[in-house]
Design an enzyme around this catalytic site. Structure first.
Site, PDB file in Angstrom:
ATOM      1  N   HIS A  58       0.849  -1.195   0.000  1.00 35.67           N
ATOM      2  CA  HIS A  58       0.000   0.000   0.000  1.00 35.67           C
ATOM      3  C   HIS A  58       0.888   1.250   0.000  1.00 35.67           C
ATOM      4  O   HIS A  58       2.091   1.170   0.236  1.00 35.67           O
ATOM      5  CB  HIS A  58      -0.813   0.090   1.297  1.00 35.67           C
ATOM      6  N   GLU A 116       2.531  -0.786   4.324  1.00 32.45           N
ATOM      7  CA  GLU A 116       2.354   0.565   3.809  1.00 32.45           C
ATOM      8  C   GLU A 116       3.718   1.171   3.496  1.00 32.45           C
ATOM      9  O   GLU A 116       4.665   1.031   4.280  1.00 32.45           O
ATOM     10  CB  GLU A 116       1.666   1.463   4.856  1.00 32.45           C
ATOM     11  N   HIS A 147      -2.400  -2.885  -3.474  1.00 33.61           N
ATOM     12  CA  HIS A 147      -3.783  -2.733  -3.039  1.00 33.61           C
ATOM     13  C   HIS A 147      -4.702  -2.574  -4.255  1.00 33.61           C
ATOM     14  O   HIS A 147      -5.815  -3.095  -4.287  1.00 33.61           O
ATOM     15  CB  HIS A 147      -3.898  -1.514  -2.108  1.00 33.61           C
ATOM     16  N   ASP A 190      -3.564   2.698  -4.795  1.00 35.83           N
ATOM     17  CA  ASP A 190      -2.217   2.589  -4.234  1.00 35.83           C
ATOM     18  C   ASP A 190      -1.627   1.203  -4.492  1.00 35.83           C
ATOM     19  O   ASP A 190      -2.381   0.243  -4.619  1.00 35.83           O
ATOM     20  CB  ASP A 190      -2.229   2.935  -2.734  1.00 35.83           C
TER      21      ASP A 190
HETATM   22 ZN   LIG Z   1      -4.058   0.678   0.480  1.00 35.25          ZN
END
Ligand SMILES: [Zn+2]
Length: 197
Positions: free
Chosen positions: A48, A130, A169, A179
């Site tokens: 992400h 992330e 994602h 993303d």
């Molecule tokens: Zn995401």
């Protein structure tokens, strides 16, 4: 070796199998997690991106969002999102710093409605990572290197996480999520993974 409690690879990272924590990560425990379904194999990594406020880097706001302490007064965007109960297992900041919010064996709340290879609810069987960034800003070399190091150590502990089981994602929630965006270079990640191997 599965009998060893702590698994280290040449990337310099190690995972404590009992706690599910990466020993070298800064730990910021998030309450936004729960148990995975029983017998859920962990066999997917979801990449992400996030930045708070959008397109600003370096602040403490991602930690705040994932610990439900984001102050809605500080930014108009925070007002929209401060009640979201979300998390990821890991965050890689612009300088490569690794932050962990959720133990790897627990279910983090990062994917939402999603589908990978015909299986829905990817949170059940994935690890969410992330990258601090946006869809358009080139990611930092330090982030690719750290991401490769994380994937390399995950592969040791979760052998079902193979190279064809890395997804963005946007791949598992097409039309809903964009993303990590066009800025993310999968070939570059591949290159870094080969350097570690
Ligand atoms: Zn995401």
């Amino acid at each position: 070796m599965t009998s060893v409690r702590s698994v280290t690879v040449s990337s310099g990272l190690s995972i404590d199998r009992v706690s599910g924590l990466i020993n070298e990560a800064r730990q910021v425990p998030s309450p936004n997690c729960d148990d995975r379904p029983e017998d859920a194999a962990i066999d997917l990594v979801v990449v992400h991106s996030i930045s708070l406020p959008p397109a600003e880097f370096g602040g403490p706001w991602i930690d705040a969002l994932f610990t439900n302490t984001l102050d809605p007064q500080l930014h108009p965007y925070f007002r929209e999102i401060h009640r979201m109960r979300v998390s990821s297992h890991l965050l890689i900041r612009r300088d490569g710093e690794l932050v962990q919010y959720v133990p790897l064996h627990r279910r983090a709340w990062h994917a939402g409605a999603s589908c990978f290879a015909g299986r829905e609810r990817c949170n059940d069987f994935s690890i969410g990572i992330e990258l601090e960034g946006t869809d358009e800003d080139p990611y930092e070399v330090a982030q690719y290197q750290r991401l490769a190091a994380v994937i390399a150590v995950l592969e040791k502990v979760y052998p079902e996480v193979t190279r064809d089981r890395l997804a963005g994602h946007s791949d598992i929630a097409p039309g809903r999520k964009t993303d990590p965006g066009s800025a993310f270079e999968w070939a570059r990640l591949e290159h870094e993974l080969e350097r570690i191997a």
